[in-house]
Design a protein around this motif. Structure first.
Motif, mmCIF file in Angstrom:
data_model
loop_
_atom_site.group_PDB
_atom_site.id
_atom_site.type_symbol
_atom_site.label_atom_id
_atom_site.label_comp_id
_atom_site.label_asym_id
_atom_site.label_seq_id
_atom_site.Cartn_x
_atom_site.Cartn_y
_atom_site.Cartn_z
ATOM 1 N N LEU A 194 0.831 -1.200 0.000
ATOM 2 C CA LEU A 194 0.000 0.000 0.000
ATOM 3 C C LEU A 194 0.869 1.254 0.000
ATOM 4 O O LEU A 194 1.928 1.305 0.624
ATOM 5 N N ARG A 195 0.394 2.273 -0.692
ATOM 6 C CA ARG A 195 1.092 3.550 -0.735
ATOM 7 C C ARG A 195 0.715 4.381 0.490
ATOM 8 O O ARG A 195 -0.453 4.604 0.772
ATOM 9 N N LEU A 196 1.716 4.831 1.230
ATOM 10 C CA LEU A 196 1.537 5.676 2.411
ATOM 11 C C LEU A 196 2.079 7.054 2.076
ATOM 12 O O LEU A 196 3.239 7.186 1.654
ATOM 13 N N GLU A 197 1.239 8.078 2.280
ATOM 14 C CA GLU A 197 1.679 9.446 1.999
ATOM 15 C C GLU A 197 1.261 10.385 3.125
ATOM 16 O O GLU A 197 0.205 10.216 3.731
ATOM 17 N N THR A 198 2.119 11.385 3.359
ATOM 18 C CA THR A 198 1.801 12.480 4.262
ATOM 19 C C THR A 198 1.831 13.763 3.446
ATOM 20 O O THR A 198 2.736 13.967 2.628
ATOM 21 N N LEU A 199 0.825 14.614 3.667
ATOM 22 C CA LEU A 199 0.744 15.888 2.974
ATOM 23 C C LEU A 199 0.682 17.010 3.997
ATOM 24 O O LEU A 199 -0.091 16.938 4.969
ATOM 25 N N LEU A 200 1.488 18.045 3.802
ATOM 26 C CA LEU A 200 1.448 19.237 4.629
ATOM 27 C C LEU A 200 0.989 20.398 3.760
ATOM 28 O O LEU A 200 1.643 20.731 2.761
ATOM 29 N N ASN A 201 -0.173 20.931 4.099
ATOM 30 C CA ASN A 201 -0.787 22.008 3.315
ATOM 31 C C ASN A 201 -0.921 21.627 1.844
ATOM 32 O O ASN A 201 -0.672 22.426 0.941
ATOM 33 N N GLY A 202 -1.302 20.357 1.615
ATOM 34 C CA GLY A 202 -1.569 19.871 0.267
ATOM 35 C C GLY A 202 -0.359 19.390 -0.497
ATOM 36 O O GLY A 202 -0.499 18.825 -1.586
ATOM 37 N N LYS A 203 0.840 19.559 0.041
ATOM 38 C CA LYS A 203 2.062 19.121 -0.632
ATOM 39 C C LYS A 203 2.513 17.791 -0.046
ATOM 40 O O LYS A 203 2.610 17.634 1.169
ATOM 41 N N VAL A 204 2.818 16.816 -0.927
ATOM 42 C CA VAL A 204 3.300 15.515 -0.460
ATOM 43 C C VAL A 204 4.704 15.667 0.109
ATOM 44 O O VAL A 204 5.627 16.114 -0.582
ATOM 45 N N VAL A 205 4.853 15.302 1.379
ATOM 46 C CA VAL A 205 6.160 15.402 2.036
ATOM 47 C C VAL A 205 6.729 14.026 2.402
ATOM 48 O O VAL A 205 7.914 13.898 2.698
#
Length: 281
Positions: A194-205
Motif C-alpha cells: 500500500l502507498r503511504l503518503e503524508t501531505l502538509l498544506n496539500g504538498k506531499v512530504v
C-alpha cells in the motif's frame, strides 16, 4: 467493515461507515468490544437496522481513546533511518505513547508553546483483537482486529534532549489517530503493497510503500510479544518513511494554521489542522 468511534449526545458511540453515512451500533467503545472478544464483522451484520446519520454531522473520536498500550516502532523504513543519521537496527526500535497524546480525525494537533519543532510522521496503526505472549509470526495476523492511520507528531527538540525519545513523542494532543478502524478483510494481507503518503498544506512530504518496511506487521507482533504480553485493544504504530521535516534543508515543521494529512490506500485520509497551544493564564 469500517468502524468509527464518535460522540453522540455527549457519550461515546460506535458505528460502521457505509459511504457518506454511518450506521450507529450503540453506546459503547471499541475497547469494550475488543475486550469482550466480539467478532467485529458479525457484530455489525447483526445490527444492520441501526440508525443512519451523515458522517459529516459527527464529531470523530480516535478509534480507541484509551488503548491498553500504544506501542510505537521507530526506524522501520531504511530511508528514514538513513535521513535520521542512525545505523539500521536489526531489532525493532520500540517506544511507548500515552493516551493523553491522542487526538481524533478532524481534531486539532496542538503545537506546544515550548518548541517550534513539531514534526509530522505518517504511519499505519495496527489494533489487536486478542492478546498473548510468544505469538508466532505465522499466526500473528490472526491477532489483528484492524488497521487505522496515525500521525506520530514529534516535538524534535524534546525528543533529542535525552537518548530516550519518550517526552518528545508524548506531548498532549500531538498523536492523531483515525478516522476509522478498518477490518483486515478490506485490505491486503498485513497491509502489504500500500502507498503511504503524508501531505502538509496539500504538498506531499512523505511517500513510500508498505513493502519497504524493515519489519512487517506479522514480525512486529511476534517480536514485540516475545517481551510484552499483548492485549485486546493494544495499538502498534508501525513506523514512518523518509521525508520528515527535521531531516530537510531547510527544516520544515508544523505550525499553527497548517493542515496535515496522512493517507493510505484503503484506509482513507486522516486530516488535522495545527493550532498553537493556548498560554496558561
Amino acid at each position: 467493515m469500517r468502524y468509527v468511534s464518535f460522540l453522540k449526545n455527549g457519550a461515546t458511540h460506535v458505528g460502521v461507515r457505509e459511504g457518506q453515512q454511518l450506521r450507529v451500533l450503540g453506546a459503547f467503545t471499541m475497547e469494550q468490544l475488543l475486550r469482550d472478544g466480539v467478532d467485529l464483522n458479525a457484530f455489525a451484520l447483526e445490527r444492520h437496522s441501526g440508525e443512519m446519520i451523515d458522517v459529516d454531522a459527527i464529531t470523530f473520536l480516535p478509534p480507541l481513546s484509551r488503548p491498553p498500550k500504544i506501542i510505537c516502532i521507530g526506524l522501520n523504513f531504511a530511508d528514514h533511518t538513513a535521513e535520521s543519521n542512525f545505523v539500521q537496527p536489526d531489532y525493532p526500535t520500540i517506544f511507548l505513547r500515552v493516551h493523553t497524546s491522542l487526538v481524533a480525525h478532524d481534531a486539532p494537533i496542538v503545537k506546544p508553546r515550548l518548541s517550534d519543532s513539531l514534526d509530522y510522521e505518517g504511519e499505519i496503526a495496527v489494533v489487536m483483537k486478542k492478546g498473548g505472549r510468544y505469538i508466532g509470526k505465522d499466526d500473528a495476523l490472526d491477532y489483528v482486529a484492524g488497521y487505522s492511520l496515525f500521525n506520530d507528531g514529534s516535538v524534535r527538540e524534546y525528543q533529542f534532549k535525552t537518548p530516550q525519545w519518550t517526552v518528545g513523542k508524548n506531548f498532549d494532543a500531538t498523536g492523531a489517530f483515525g478516522p476509522e478502524l478498518v477490518t483486515p478483510d478490506e485490505l491486503p494481507e498485513g497491509v502489504r503493497g500500500l502507498r503511504l503518503e503524508t501531505l502538509l498544506n496539500g504538498k506531499v512530504v512523505q511517500s513510500a510503500n508498505t513493502e519497504d518496511m524493515v519489519f512487517d506487521v506479522a514480525s512486529l507482533i511476534s517480536i514485540t510479544s516475545e517481551a510484552i504480553t499483548l492485549e485486546p485493544g493494544d495499538v502498534i504504530v508501525s513506523g514512518t518513511p523518509s521525508g520528515i521535516g527535521w531531516a530537510r534543508e531547510p527544516q520544515l515543521f508544523m505550525k499553527g494554521g497548517d493542515t496535515c494529512e496522512v493517507r493510505v490506500e484503503g484506509l482513507g485520509v486522516l486530516r488535522n489542522r495545527i493550532v498553537d497551544e493556548t498560554p496558561v493564564a
